[in-house]
Motif scaffolding. Structure first.
Motif, PDB file in Angstrom:
ATOM      1  N   LYS A 109      25.021 -26.453  -6.983  1.00  0.00           N
ATOM      2  CA  LYS A 109      23.979 -25.602  -7.561  1.00  0.00           C
ATOM      3  C   LYS A 109      22.086 -26.875  -7.635  1.00  0.00           C
ATOM      4  O   LYS A 109      22.898 -27.622  -8.637  1.00  0.00           O
ATOM      5  N   PRO A 110      21.356 -26.139  -7.128  1.00  0.00           N
ATOM      6  CA  PRO A 110      20.292 -27.133  -7.742  1.00  0.00           C
ATOM      7  C   PRO A 110      19.584 -27.135  -8.906  1.00  0.00           C
ATOM      8  O   PRO A 110      19.233 -27.993  -9.708  1.00  0.00           O
ATOM      9  N   GLU A 111      19.934 -25.908  -9.213  1.00  0.00           N
ATOM     10  CA  GLU A 111      19.507 -26.705 -11.771  1.00  0.00           C
ATOM     11  C   GLU A 111      20.118 -27.188 -12.376  1.00  0.00           C
ATOM     12  O   GLU A 111      19.724 -27.409 -13.615  1.00  0.00           O
ATOM     13  N   LYS A 125      27.369 -32.188  -9.994  1.00  0.00           N
ATOM     14  CA  LYS A 125      26.568 -31.242 -10.003  1.00  0.00           C
ATOM     15  C   LYS A 125      27.337 -30.156  -8.631  1.00  0.00           C
ATOM     16  O   LYS A 125      26.947 -29.065  -8.572  1.00  0.00           O
ATOM     17  N   GLY A 143      28.269 -27.035 -10.588  1.00  0.00           N
ATOM     18  CA  GLY A 143      26.776 -26.247 -11.507  1.00  0.00           C
ATOM     19  C   GLY A 143      26.919 -27.346 -12.919  1.00  0.00           C
ATOM     20  O   GLY A 143      26.640 -26.496 -13.886  1.00  0.00           O
ATOM     21  N   ASN A 190      26.393 -27.903 -16.777  1.00  0.00           N
ATOM     22  CA  ASN A 190      25.270 -28.181 -17.123  1.00  0.00           C
ATOM     23  C   ASN A 190      25.431 -28.264 -19.309  1.00  0.00           C
ATOM     24  O   ASN A 190      24.796 -28.355 -19.851  1.00  0.00           O
ATOM     25  N   ARG A 222      21.200 -30.247 -15.177  1.00  0.00           N
ATOM     26  CA  ARG A 222      20.330 -31.186 -15.115  1.00  0.00           C
ATOM     27  C   ARG A 222      21.586 -32.085 -16.161  1.00  0.00           C
ATOM     28  O   ARG A 222      22.727 -31.681 -16.370  1.00  0.00           O
TER      29      ARG A 222
END
Length: 308
Positions: A45-47, A273, A276, A278, A49
């Motif tokens: 998932k690119p979002e 990553k 996903g 977060n 961080r």
């Protein structure tokens, strides 16, 4: 778990090279669905961080000065430890008006919870209930808990019995944690220290079996480097249950200070990553030189994260 079987493709006219390639692709697809390697499908998932949390051990000055340093350094949260539940009003005042979240409270270990002494068991249960209340008040996302320790002066049951007792005891407590907006985070710990739940896949299996929303998994890089064969695979095995990550080298120094750190964190961050993740990544290392070296370590980890 049962998988639907698709009809085999017709191989007439297919070259040996194409056949081999097809077989390898199928093996890769099957491995990605194996519950021993992943709890669910895990597309990147690119979002996601990298979000840093800090403990306050090793920081200079009084509490306000320590929190000032954490804010200026770029941390988004703190992980609190050292009798926090008994001092929650003080912590609430100190954090009031600051942008810092509380990634976790360090509660302790489950050793007394599996003791043959009924009074010790009840005291441990009551302590965890009280910590759940503190986590609710401080909006802490995870109560970090460690499996029963060998060195705590308690005669432990065998690992299977220990796991069974924990399952029965933690199920109602996990319900309380979920209602309080937090979770009981079980940290996978090296087998030389505890008698069960050493790897991420073991803790994930325990949580899955419990069917409790209020249980979660704490993944510690120091432990993973010793217990796991591959950091990416380990993280995938923990999957959606990972709610807190501890950052440290194998020797509990700051990430970036040991020769193997780059390769190990690249593997682990790649897994984070892919699932996903977060949540917060919280430093748990380098007490002696923490304040002097943490900014350099954060820069190292940001670079590794970008390349993972």
């Amino acid at each position: 778990m049962k998988y639907a079987h698709k009809p085999l493709p017709a191989f007439s006219g297919m070259s040996r090279r194409r056949l081999l390639g097809s077989g390898l692709a199928a093996l890769d697809a099957l491995a990605s669905k194996n519950p021993l390697h992943a709890t669910e499908a895990v597309p990147q998932k690119p979002e996601v961080r990298l979000r840093f949390s800090s403990w306050l051990i090793g920081l200079q000055g009084d509490l306000d000065q320590q929190l000032d340093f954490v804010e200026k350094a770029g941390f988004e949260a703190v992980e609190l430890r050292g009798g926090v539940a008994n001092n929650r009003a003080r912590w609430a005042r100190a954090l009031n008006g600051r942008p810092l979240e509380v990634s976790g409270l360090d509660w302790g270990h489950f050793t007394d919870m599996v003791s043959d002494d009924a009074a010790k068991r009840q005291k441990s249960i009551d302590s965890l209930k009280y910590a759940i209340e503190a986590a609710h008040e401080l909006k802490a996302q995870v109560l970090v808990c460690v499996p029963p320790r060998h060195t705590a002066g308690v005669k432990l049951p065998d690992p299977i019995a220990t796991r069974k007792i924990l399952m029965e005891t933690l199920t109602p407590l996990a319900g309380m944690a979920a209602e309080a907006g937090t979770s009981i985070g079980i940290e996978a710990v090296r087998r030389s220290s505890v008698n069960c739940l050493h790897t991420l896949v073991e803790v994930a299996g325990f949580i899955r079996e419990s069917k409790c929303e209020g249980l979660s998994l704490v993944a510690d890089f120091c432990i993973m480097m010793e217990e796991e064969t591959n950091q990416t695979g380990a993280v995938l095995s923990g999957g959606k249950y990972i709610k807190q990550v501890h950052l440290s080298s194998r020797k509990r120094t700051l990430p970036g200070e040991e020769k193997e750190d780059e390769a190990q964190f690249l593997e682990g961050f790649r897994g984070l990553k892919m699932i996903g993740y977060n949540g917060f990544c919280s430093f748990e290392c380098g007490k002696a030189n923490y304040q002097d070296g943490v900014l350099k370590s954060m820069a190292f980890l940001r670079d590794v994260w970008a390349r993972a």
